[in-house]
Design an enzyme around this catalytic site. Structure first.
Site, PDB file in Angstrom:
ATOM      1  N   HIS A  16     -28.771  -8.851 -16.922  1.00  0.00           N
ATOM      2  CA  HIS A  16     -30.170  -7.938 -16.910  1.00  0.00           C
ATOM      3  C   HIS A  16     -31.102  -9.104 -15.843  1.00  0.00           C
ATOM      4  O   HIS A  16     -30.962 -10.280 -15.776  1.00  0.00           O
ATOM      5  CB  HIS A  16     -30.723  -8.156 -18.240  1.00  0.00           C
ATOM      6  CG  HIS A  16     -32.055  -7.626 -18.305  1.00  0.00           C
ATOM      7  ND1 HIS A  16     -33.267  -8.195 -17.906  1.00  0.00           N
ATOM      8  CD2 HIS A  16     -32.349  -6.457 -19.157  1.00  0.00           C
ATOM      9  CE1 HIS A  16     -34.299  -7.442 -18.565  1.00  0.00           C
ATOM     10  NE2 HIS A  16     -33.714  -6.216 -19.020  1.00  0.00           N
ATOM     11  N   CYS A  55     -32.753  -3.176 -14.699  1.00  0.00           N
ATOM     12  CA  CYS A  55     -33.963  -2.917 -15.280  1.00  0.00           C
ATOM     13  C   CYS A  55     -35.096  -2.605 -14.438  1.00  0.00           C
ATOM     14  O   CYS A  55     -35.349  -3.626 -13.566  1.00  0.00           O
ATOM     15  CB  CYS A  55     -34.250  -4.130 -16.035  1.00  0.00           C
ATOM     16  SG  CYS A  55     -35.580  -4.132 -17.241  1.00  0.00           S
ATOM     17  N   HIS A 102     -31.828   0.378 -17.748  1.00  0.00           N
ATOM     18  CA  HIS A 102     -33.235   0.064 -18.537  1.00  0.00           C
ATOM     19  C   HIS A 102     -33.985   0.826 -17.650  1.00  0.00           C
ATOM     20  O   HIS A 102     -34.399   0.403 -16.680  1.00  0.00           O
ATOM     21  CB  HIS A 102     -33.530  -1.384 -18.916  1.00  0.00           C
ATOM     22  CG  HIS A 102     -32.762  -2.034 -19.639  1.00  0.00           C
ATOM     23  ND1 HIS A 102     -32.849  -3.345 -20.229  1.00  0.00           N
ATOM     24  CD2 HIS A 102     -31.531  -1.659 -20.473  1.00  0.00           C
ATOM     25  CE1 HIS A 102     -31.915  -3.736 -20.946  1.00  0.00           C
ATOM     26  NE2 HIS A 102     -31.283  -2.620 -21.160  1.00  0.00           N
ATOM     27  N   ASP A 115     -36.629   1.833 -21.855  1.00  0.00           N
ATOM     28  CA  ASP A 115     -37.105   0.600 -22.131  1.00  0.00           C
ATOM     29  C   ASP A 115     -38.273   0.360 -22.514  1.00  0.00           C
ATOM     30  O   ASP A 115     -39.274   0.369 -21.589  1.00  0.00           O
ATOM     31  CB  ASP A 115     -36.475  -0.222 -20.864  1.00  0.00           C
ATOM     32  CG  ASP A 115     -36.234  -1.830 -21.090  1.00  0.00           C
ATOM     33  OD1 ASP A 115     -36.304  -2.158 -22.379  1.00  0.00           O
ATOM     34  OD2 ASP A 115     -36.659  -2.762 -20.304  1.00  0.00           O
ATOM     35  N   HIS A 116     -38.414  -0.121 -23.653  1.00  0.00           N
ATOM     36  CA  HIS A 116     -39.930  -0.411 -24.178  1.00  0.00           C
ATOM     37  C   HIS A 116     -40.639   0.774 -24.248  1.00  0.00           C
ATOM     38  O   HIS A 116     -40.223   1.988 -24.037  1.00  0.00           O
ATOM     39  CB  HIS A 116     -40.556  -1.484 -23.541  1.00  0.00           C
ATOM     40  CG  HIS A 116     -39.890  -2.907 -23.185  1.00  0.00           C
ATOM     41  ND1 HIS A 116     -40.340  -3.706 -22.634  1.00  0.00           N
ATOM     42  CD2 HIS A 116     -38.860  -3.346 -23.652  1.00  0.00           C
ATOM     43  CE1 HIS A 116     -39.484  -4.697 -22.832  1.00  0.00           C
ATOM     44  NE2 HIS A 116     -38.734  -4.533 -23.335  1.00  0.00           N
ATOM     45  N   TYR A 147     -40.698  -1.698 -29.287  1.00  0.00           N
ATOM     46  CA  TYR A 147     -39.381  -1.049 -29.814  1.00  0.00           C
ATOM     47  C   TYR A 147     -39.546  -0.141 -30.957  1.00  0.00           C
ATOM     48  O   TYR A 147     -38.952   0.057 -31.844  1.00  0.00           O
ATOM     49  CB  TYR A 147     -38.461  -1.860 -30.097  1.00  0.00           C
ATOM     50  CG  TYR A 147     -37.748  -2.429 -28.753  1.00  0.00           C
ATOM     51  CD1 TYR A 147     -36.853  -2.041 -28.198  1.00  0.00           C
ATOM     52  CD2 TYR A 147     -38.093  -3.785 -28.365  1.00  0.00           C
ATOM     53  CE1 TYR A 147     -36.150  -2.431 -26.936  1.00  0.00           C
ATOM     54  CE2 TYR A 147     -37.658  -4.579 -27.125  1.00  0.00           C
ATOM     55  CZ  TYR A 147     -36.676  -3.632 -26.658  1.00  0.00           C
ATOM     56  OH  TYR A 147     -36.135  -4.150 -25.414  1.00  0.00           O
TER      57      TYR A 147
END
Length: 354
Positions: free
Chosen positions: A207, A245, A272, A317-318, A331
């Site tokens: 990542h 990401c 991500h 992601d998020h 999350y």
């Protein structure tokens, strides 16, 4: 492409497997043994139980995020080889259960950093936010207390209390670790584990640094196209690959994310996908996944993934905290479910027009 959601386990997550299964097109979860410490060996029994629980709710265990790497490996201490051996044993135990994807990072001390976990937007939602001017005013040894106070009572991934209780000691241990030494230690680690990864077909997916620049003077080495390419060339086995990401890379507006996706074809094992909005140098807020809500073009990003024939898992992601949901910051269920559906919609359009 397989749409997934990150899940922290029934003991730690406000979101249930039943809820995740009801997200259209979501086939699996990315998870971890959240109660293990960096350097510990994951037992076969714990891995089997984790997998069984997920499959019992009709989902697949699509990958692990993360098997955390002990700081002695990152620093390059004499004890590193024992911790690498422990890591190899964990990989073997995962491989025997058919688990073939491990997302990890190589960031010193802090996995990720934000100056605000609940910045209020004009629409009343809250988001994760980063402002370098604010971070520069924070005593890093007190950073954990600030993060914990805004976490809604949840343990934050990468901010485990037992490790960060040693934060002052860790900063001292990393004093002589510059970018070059950190890179050498990463290559040493990867070369040691590659034979096991090849045996069990485990894809290691690093990542990117979050944000994509040094924080508190700590080195960052996985943050640009050039640095990533250097790592892929240093350890050329296909099992050594990326978690691409968009949010981490997108924190630096100089990173051309669609170009990077196309350039790293064959080495991107996991995606991500999230959006953010640039507010100035070193300053950004996370945003809804919809392109027009932030600074990143989600269509062009998903188009690049489609063009390279992405077959591995992707996850939204998020997410914003919306509709009065109380969850681990970033999350919650609601906004990530919206994000998954939006990204699946783009993918369906790409499939039908290609």
């Amino acid at each position: 492409m397989k749409m997934t959601l990150r899940w922290f386990g029934s003991k730690h997550d406000s979101v249930t497997l039943k809820q995740i299964r009801q997200i259209p097109g979501c086939v699996g979860v990315i998870t971890t043994l959240y109660d293990t410490k960096p350097g510990e060996v994951w037992s076969p029994e714990a891995i089997k139980a984790m997998k069984k629980e997920i499959e019992a709710d009709g989902l697949e265990l699509s990958g692990i995020e993360s098997v955390n790497i002990h700081d002695d490996i990152k620093i390059g201490l004499p004890t590193k080889d024992q911790y690498i051996q422990n890591y190899i044993e964990t990989l073997e135990n995962l491989g025997k259960e058919g688990i073939d994807l491990v997302c990890y990072n190589f960031m010193p001390v802090f996995d990720w950093t934000r100056s605000d976990l609940a910045k209020v937007r004009p629409d009343g939602a809250t988001v994760l936010s980063y402002d370098q001017e604010l971070v520069d005013k924070i005593d890093p040894t007190k950073m954990f207390d600030q993060m914990e106070s805004s976490s809604n009572g949840f343990a934050l991934p990468g901010w485990e209390p037992e490790r960060l209780a040693r934060v002052k000691e860790l900063f001292e241990m990393y004093e002589d670790v510059n970018e070059e030494k950190l890179f050498e230690n990463l290559v040493y680690f990867l070369k040691a584990i590659m034979p096991t990864c090849e045996k069990y077909r485990i894809k290691m997916a690093i990542h990117q640094d979050d944000p994509a620049w040094p924080v508190f003077g700590l080195p960052r080495i996985i943050n640009t196209k050039e640095n990533i390419q250097r790592l892929l060339e240093a350890v050329p086995e296909v099992n050594n690959g990326l978690t691409l990401c968009t949010g981490s890379l997108g924190s630096n507006p100089d990173n051309d994310i669609p170009d990077m996706i196309r350039s790293f074809k064959g080495r991107i094992h996991f995606g991500h996908v999230r959006n953010l909005i640039h507010l100035g140098p070193g300053k950004f807020d996370e945003a809804a996944h919809l392109s027009t809500d932030g600074s990143l073009d989600m269509y062009e990003i998903m188009k690049a993934f489609h063009e390279i024939g992405m077959e591995g898992p992707i996850r939204p992601d998020h997410g914003r905290a919306i509709w009065d949901e109380v969850s681990m910051p970033g999350y919650g269920l609601y906004d990530r479910a919206l994000g998954a559906t939006y990204l699946n919609g783009i993918w369906e359009a790409l499939e039908k027009t290609s």
